[in-house]
Structures are given as C-alpha cells and as structure tokens.
Design a protein around this motif. Structure first.
Motif, PDB file in Angstrom:
ATOM      1  N   VAL A 193       5.694  -4.300   0.950  1.00  0.00           N
ATOM      2  CA  VAL A 193       4.654  -5.187   0.437  1.00  0.00           C
ATOM      3  C   VAL A 193       3.832  -5.772   1.593  1.00  0.00           C
ATOM      4  O   VAL A 193       2.603  -5.923   1.490  1.00  0.00           O
ATOM      5  CB  VAL A 193       5.270  -6.293  -0.450  1.00  0.00           C
ATOM      6  N   LEU A 194       4.475  -6.083   2.723  1.00  0.00           N
ATOM      7  CA  LEU A 194       3.735  -6.598   3.876  1.00  0.00           C
ATOM      8  C   LEU A 194       2.832  -5.531   4.482  1.00  0.00           C
ATOM      9  O   LEU A 194       1.670  -5.796   4.835  1.00  0.00           O
ATOM     10  CB  LEU A 194       4.708  -7.114   4.930  1.00  0.00           C
ATOM     11  N   VAL A 195       3.349  -4.321   4.619  1.00  0.00           N
ATOM     12  CA  VAL A 195       2.561  -3.243   5.218  1.00  0.00           C
ATOM     13  C   VAL A 195       1.344  -2.920   4.358  1.00  0.00           C
ATOM     14  O   VAL A 195       0.217  -2.780   4.859  1.00  0.00           O
ATOM     15  CB  VAL A 195       3.444  -1.992   5.413  1.00  0.00           C
ATOM     16  N   LYS A 196       1.554  -2.807   3.060  1.00  0.00           N
ATOM     17  CA  LYS A 196       0.438  -2.439   2.185  1.00  0.00           C
ATOM     18  C   LYS A 196      -0.551  -3.582   2.015  1.00  0.00           C
ATOM     19  O   LYS A 196      -1.740  -3.331   1.770  1.00  0.00           O
ATOM     20  CB  LYS A 196       0.981  -1.928   0.857  1.00  0.00           C
ATOM     21  N   ALA A 197      -0.088  -4.819   2.147  1.00  0.00           N
ATOM     22  CA  ALA A 197      -1.027  -5.941   2.146  1.00  0.00           C
ATOM     23  C   ALA A 197      -1.967  -5.842   3.341  1.00  0.00           C
ATOM     24  O   ALA A 197      -3.189  -6.052   3.216  1.00  0.00           O
ATOM     25  CB  ALA A 197      -0.263  -7.263   2.174  1.00  0.00           C
ATOM     26  N   GLN A 198      -1.425  -5.519   4.510  1.00  0.00           N
ATOM     27  CA  GLN A 198      -2.267  -5.371   5.699  1.00  0.00           C
ATOM     28  C   GLN A 198      -3.232  -4.207   5.558  1.00  0.00           C
ATOM     29  O   GLN A 198      -4.407  -4.307   5.938  1.00  0.00           O
ATOM     30  CB  GLN A 198      -1.382  -5.165   6.932  1.00  0.00           C
TER      31      GLN A 198
END
Length: 616
Positions: A193-198
């Motif tokens: 979720v953090l990677v795809k948010a970025q």
C-alpha cells in the motif's frame, strides 16, 4: 454511516490477543479522547479468525461502549484482508490502524491522526528507522527488518525507510483508491500500500516514532520466504518490468537470448568437433535421424493433452506441442530447468490453467519420463545379467573405462552413478504417488502449521494441496495412467531410434546385429538421459555424451572404439538440441509467446496463484 459524526476510525487487527486486547482498546479510547471530541472517533476490533477468547472479550467491550465495534471472521483472512474488511465498514474519513501490542508509543497517535485529518496527507506511517530515532531492536528482529526494507527500497523504488511499521493512517478517499490495486492480503499489505501510494503520486508522510519490541519473534519460513520475498518480486515485476514489455519486445528479446545461448554452446560442445565427426558419417542418415526425432514431438503434445484433460483442462495438440518446444528450449537456455516454469506460464496465459495445475501436469509428465527410461534401462540390464554379458560392463564402469575418449570415461562413470540415483528416485516417486492417491487426502496444511502459525499457511497450503490433488487424479485413473504410460514408451523409443539411425550413419556400427544394436542404444540412451536430469550442465551436455560413450564401449565388440562412440553421442545430442531450438524459436513466433517474459512471470507468488485458483 453511523448516526454519530465519526471523523476518525481506528482499526485494531487482532489474532489471539485475549491477554492484551482489553487493555489495548481502553488505552486507544483514552488516547483518542485527549485530542478529539468524545463522539468523533470509533475503535474497531478486526478479529481475524481467533481460536482463543478474543471474540468474547471484543463482544463484551462493544456491548458496553458504543464507540467500540467488533468484526468477527470465522477463518483467517490475513492481516491485510482483516484490515480491508474493517476499513470498508468504518465510518471515519481518517482511517487508522496500529498493532495491538502497542509497541509504538501512543503519544505519537495524535501526530498520526492529524497528519491526515488537518495536514492533508493521504498516507502517514511511523518509522523505526529514521535517522536519529532508530529503534533499539534485537538482531533477530533488526537484521531481517533492515534487509527487507533495503530490498523494498531497491527493487520497488520506495522512499520509505520502514514499510512494515504497524502504525499507519489513511485518508478514506485515498485508501479507497489504493485497495483495489493491492493484491496481498497478508503481511506484505503494509509495504504494497505504501509503494503503490507513492507510484500514484499520493502525499505520503513518514515520521519517527519511539518503538519498543513486545514479546518474541522468529523467522517464519512460510511468511518471510514464501510470502514476503516472493511478493517483493511480484510487485517489482508488476510496477517496473511489465509496463515496459510488450509482445514484440519480448519475442525479440527471447529470440536473441536463444540465439546467444546457441552461440555460447562452444563453451560446452565445440562445433568444429561436431563438424569433424560428422565428416565420417552418412549425412543422409544424420538428416533422417532428425526426421525421426521430430516425429516424437506431436506425441509429446498428445501425451500432455491427455495429462491436462485428466486434471480438468482441455487444449489442442498443436498448441501444446509448441508449448513443449518453448519450454524445452528454455531448459537449454536457462539454468536449473527454468524452462519447466516457462511452460507453466504459457498454458496459464493461453489456456487459463492455474499455476498449481500447470506445475502438477509437469510433475506427472516428468515422472512418466523418468519411469519410462528407468524401465527401458532396467530391462536391458536384466537381460545382460540373465545372459551373463554384464561382467565387462561392470569392469568398464568401475575400472578405468578404457574408452579411448579422454575425459569421456570419467564423465561417463559420474553419469552412470547419477543415473542410478535418479532411477531409484523415479521408482520411489511413482510408489509415493500411488500411495498418496489411495490415501484419504493430503495433510499439507497440518504439516505447514507445525512450522508456522502465520496466516500465509492456509494460502500456501491451498496451492500445494491443489498441486497434489491434480497428481492424485491422474494416478487414480488406471485407464489414463496406462494410456499416458504407453505414449511415454513410444516417445522414448523414438528417442532411441534417433540414436540408432545416427549409429548407423557411422559405418562401424554395421558390425552389430540389429537386436544387439537396439539393446545397446536403449541402454546407453536411457542411462544418458537419466544422467542429465540433474541440471549440472546446460541441456545435459557432457553427462549424456559420457554415459553414452562409456556404455557403448562396454557393451560392443572391440571394433567399436571410444572415439567412434563419442562421435555418435555428440552428433546424436547435437541433432536433438538443434531440433529443439528450431522448434522453440518457431513456436515462440507462431504462438506469440515471449521466452523472457514467460520466465519472469512464472515466478509469480503463491498467493496470486491461489487467488487465480479460487476464481477458476
């Protein structure tokens, strides 16, 4: 929506937290009340299939305080699955979660909430590894965490230092946008979720927190290796490779890679040596041997069709023959028989056969191949013993070889020993399959549960259980088993006939009567193929030639020298590899399949395989 004007929803993912959940909820409520109005927040216990008293305690707290809600699951959803389910039902516009052990100091909760609620960030996360605030973690926790975060930053191009810190908050709209794109439902959910948010350009805030380890931890094979490691590779492929690879680029890359592999073959087999040896052979018969070998390929496609049909998937022989050509070409190009994974990808991409079933079909095919060539070699060996002709063979294998072919003697002895081991394993595999097929079922999940209690266990077990179940279905059907076994005998007989024609191309073998020639060829080819099962060299080059030369010399009269026997082995293997590569290149073009793309995508995670399996 709730009748209350809830602004903040805090989700507590809970699995067997009976000893701590009451204190965690009470502490959370008290901390939220310090900076939010009394009716502006709620606490949701996302209970993930607990088998202790956690559900009863959560129900009790929810009944006593309308700010507390309890979501129960009868089965393990995984960390990510439990969070997503609770977030979907939450009322707040600011969505928060943290670990129930309260390892992160709760004085940071206000900053976490306000980062979303008033500062306008889309995602906020605590960090144990920011400069100047690094957590004092035991090596058994700290080292794996640093390695994982380093790999995530490297492969996934993330700017976050601590992806797995269980202390995060989201804007509702931002999370609703992200959740459909997040595939993992277990521990990797935090990272994904953090990677795809970025990648989507959302505003992500990472801030330092005080963190104190609670309880004990250990490396979990299922979670840390099968789960987290494979998910990094899957996400890297999805975000960094797949968008840049189209069919044309992939086919060109695969074709070039195959051609490069052919050009590198002099490292293992000198083309000038092949040409020199072929100068002493009948070119027409060498060409005829290639035609004989080509005839075996449609039969391979028919056999593979029968295997797939037995486990519930239909396909046409032409396509499957091409898929086998591609996978066998991959085995010549890539190490460790990665071509087998290529075929699993091809039938998945073109015929919707999920990976567990694809690999099960390959396993069945491999077992039949090994059993057939073991049977062929064993039959000749029994005949040699019965006629008293095995003494000289034994002296050649055990002694100095007397091959007259340099290193071929030593390579041959190594190959014969390897063939014996592989043959024994083949027989053992067949016995195990029959025993498994007649049992009440497999007990994979129970076995995995002994080494891991993580939520990944059910996912991995589901994939493995489908794999085993598919193999059992073939073994249970006696008619199918007999049909596939018969086609395997014909396929490998044609492989032997190919070698016989090459032997006839070298005039020295005219001294052998046809029955003797066939017996020598069946034994030498079968043992040579058993020896090259272990991927010690590309395509088994060297092991096959060594075993073939050693056994031909040991089983034939003196006029058959080691030099001639080695020439036959080299040309025979060369003809078969050339047919395989040409067939593979042609099949990649006809089927529009990229060899490099296939290898990369065949490394897909067990979790994704399971989700496909469920959706079939």
């Amino acid at each position: 929506m709730s009748s209350r004007s809830v602004e903040v929803s805090v989700v507590l993912p809970a699995y067997n937290e009976a000893s701590t959940i009451r204190n965690t909820v009470e502490t959370t409520l008290a901390t939220l009340a310090e900076f939010l109005p009394a009716d502006a927040f709620e606490v949701i216990v996302a209970e993930d299939g607990c088998d202790d008293a956690t559900p009863e305690i959560a129900d009790e707290m929810a009944a006593a305080d309308d700010r507390v809600r309890h979501f129960h699951s009868d089965e393990r959803l995984g960390r990510g699955g439990a969070l997503e389910r609770a977030f979907q039902a939450a009322d707040g516009d600011t969505l928060v979660y943290f670990d129930t052990d309260l390892a992160t100091d709760m004085r940071h909760l206000e900053e976490l909430v306000e980062s979303i609620r008033t500062e306008g960030y889309d995602v906020a996360t605590g960090s144990r590894w920011m400069s100047g605030r690094e957590a004092d973690r035991p090596a058994k926790r700290g080292v794996p965490s640093r390695v994982f975060n380093g790999l995530a930053r490297l492969f996934l191009r993330s700017d976050v230092r601590d992806h797995q810190c269980g202390f995060k908050a989201f804007d509702r709209d931002a999370l609703q946008e992200l959740m459909p794109a997040v595939q993992d439902q277990h521990w990797f959910w935090d990272t994904e979720v953090l990677v795809k948010a970025q990648r989507r350009g959302l505003r992500v805030k990472e801030f330092a927190v005080d963190w104190e380890p609670k309880g004990d931890t250990k490396v979990d094979l299922v979670r840390d290796v099968f789960g987290m490691g494979s998910q990094i590779l899957r996400t890297w492929w999805e975000l960094s490779v797949s968008p840049r690879v189209n069919r044309r680029v992939g086919i060109v890359a695969g074709t070039l890679l195959t051609l490069v592999a052919v050009l590198l073959m002099p490292l293992y087999l000198d083309p000038s040596e092949v040409v020199a040896k072929m100068a002493n052979a009948n070119a027409t018969l060498v060409a005829a041997s290639a035609v004989v070998y080509v005839l075996s390929w449609p039969l391979r496609g028919i056999r593979y069709r029968d295997i797939l049909a037995e486990i519930g998937y239909d396909s046409d022989v032409g396509f499957l023959t091409g898929a086998i050509f591609i996978s066998q070409t991959g085995n010549l190009v890539f190490p460790a028989r990665a071509g087998d994974a290529v075929r699993a990808y091809v039938v998945k991409a073109r015929r919707k056969v999920p990976y567990p079933s694809g690999f099960a079909s390959l396993a069945v095919e491999r077992v039949f191949d090994l059993l057939t060539i073991t049977m062929l070699a064993g039959s000749v060996l029994v005949a040699l013993v019965a006629t008293g002709n095995a003494t000289e063979l034994l002296s050649v294998v055990v002694g100095d070889g007397g091959t007259g072919a340099g290193d071929a003697g030593q390579a041959g002895r190594t190959a014969v020993y390897l063939a014996g081991v592989v043959g024994a394993l083949a027989i053992g595999s067949v016995l195990a399959i029959f025993a498994s097929a007649r049992s009440d079922g497999n007990r994979i999940e129970a076995a995995l549960s002994r080494v891991s209690s993580d939520s990944y266990v059910s996912m991995v077990a589901g994939v493995l259980e489908q794999f085993v179940g598919d193999i059992q279905r073939v073994a249970n059907d006696e008619r199918a088993f007999a049909s596939i076994a018969a086609s395997s005998v014909v396929i490998w007989s044609l492989d032997v006939v190919t070698a016989v024609v090459v032997m006839r191309a070298f005039g020295a073998f005219d001294v052998l009567a046809l029955p003797t020639l066939l017996g020598v060829a069946f034994f030498a080819v079968s043992v040579g193929n058993l020896a090259k099962v272990l991927p010690l060299t590309p395509g088994g080059v060297g092991l096959y030639e060594g075993a073939f030369t050693l056994l031909v010399v040991g089983l034939t009269p003196a006029p058959i020298t080691g030099e001639v026997a080695l020439a036959v082995a080299v040309v025979d293997h060369f003809v078969k590899n050339v047919v395989t590569v040409l067939g593979g290149l042609g099949s990649m073009l006809v089927l529009n399949v990229s060899l490099t793309e296939a290898v990369a995508e065949s490394a897909e995670s067990p979790e994704t395989a399971e989700s496909e399996m469920v959706n079939q």
